[in-house]
Design an enzyme around this catalytic site. Structure first.
Site, PDB file in Angstrom:
ATOM      1  N   GLY A  73      39.231  38.338  42.164  1.00 56.88           N
ATOM      2  CA  GLY A  73      39.638  39.666  41.492  1.00 56.88           C
ATOM      3  C   GLY A  73      40.201  39.192  40.232  1.00 56.88           C
ATOM      4  N   CYS A  81      44.720  41.233  49.797  1.00 59.35           N
ATOM      5  CA  CYS A  81      43.906  42.329  49.678  1.00 59.35           C
ATOM      6  C   CYS A  81      42.905  42.536  50.680  1.00 59.35           C
ATOM      7  CB  CYS A  81      43.041  42.305  48.356  1.00 59.35           C
ATOM      8  SG  CYS A  81      42.148  40.814  47.948  1.00 59.35           S
TER       9      CYS A  81
END
Length: 266
Positions: free
Chosen positions: A38, A186
């Site tokens: 990410g 995450c």
């Protein structure tokens, strides 16, 4: 620079602070990006589009469908490929002049000891506390600036740790290794994609300013000695001054020792 390069990078060259010399610094620079997820995905794209001549990316993972919500350098067609190979394909489409070296391995002390001293800047785009400390130790030992960021849920943070500056703290000054928090990833807690994207883009921005030599310009205040924290719910930033810890176990007088701890990057 040739005319093709002047055209490709013309919007940077139009900036008052961005000379052909600054662009040449980027051509000759080597950025080491640890993690192609990410944070790493947008960071890699902006480093390549800006013309950083050599990029090494380290990540042991493969592209998964769940990655595509935020890891924008990867595509649906490349699900199942290693992230580093997928990233290299994406960067080649953006800027074929950039040399991309891929390392599909976990970042451990031995690997970092090999690659960090070769880099002009290191971007920590991982999501593991232990790996962040391995990267920090390697950067302190090699005297290479580190651009570090983290994001989970709607929250993010970013700073620069530059061992070349006597007053600059290292990552361990702010986050002592013996005070490890509960792992927040995450994969289990979720992530708001624009938050991690913003932090990754900012990492690239700080790296580019370092490589182009803009840090000496009083109009460009780099993040060394500053920790920015983002609340993505309200888009509010909080800034903390970060000081060097005299008793730091990494950058303090006792120095730093490398301990090989194989870990998985994100």
């Amino acid at each position: 620079m040739n005319d093709h390069q002047r055209l490709r990078y013309s919007r940077h060259l139009l900036l008052d602070e961005w000379s052909e010399e600054a662009q040449t610094h980027l051509f000759n620079a080597h950025a080491l990006v640890i993690g192609a997820g990410g944070l790493g995905a947008p960071a890699l794209m902006y480093l390549a589009s800006a013309g950083v001549g050599r990029i090494t990316v380290i990540d042991p993972d493969t592209v998964d469908l769940t990655n595509l919500q935020r890891q924008i350098v990867h595509t649906t067609e490349r699900v199942g490929q290693t992230k580093v190979a997928s990233a290299a394909q994406g960067l080649a489409q953006i800027n074929p002049e950039v040399q991309v070296h891929t390392v599909p391995q976990a970042a451990d002390a031995a690997l970092l000891a090999h690659w960090v001293p070769q880099a002009d800047v290191v971007l920590d785009c991982t999501d593991h506390f232990a790996i962040r400390h391995l990267i920090n130790r390697a950067c302190v030992k090699a005297g290479v600036p580190l651009v570090s960021a983290a994001a989970v849920r709607f929250d993010g943070q970013i700073s620069v740790f530059d061992p070349r500056l006597p007053e600059s703290p290292c990552y361990a000054c702010l986050f002592p290794p013996e005070q490890a928090p509960a792992e927040t990833r995450c994969a289990t807690l979720g992530i708001f994609a624009p938050v991690v994207g913003m932090l990754g883009v900012m990492q690239a921005g700080e790296a580019l300013k370092l490589l182009a030599g803009l840090g000496g310009n009083e109009a460009h205040i780099l993040l060394a000695g500053r920790l920015l924290m983002l609340d993505g719910r309200s888009w509010r930033w909080t800034e903390l001054r970060a000081r060097r810890e005299p008793a730091c176990s990494v950058c303090g007088p006792q120095g730093t020792e490398q301990h090989e701890q194989p870990q998985r990057t994100a």
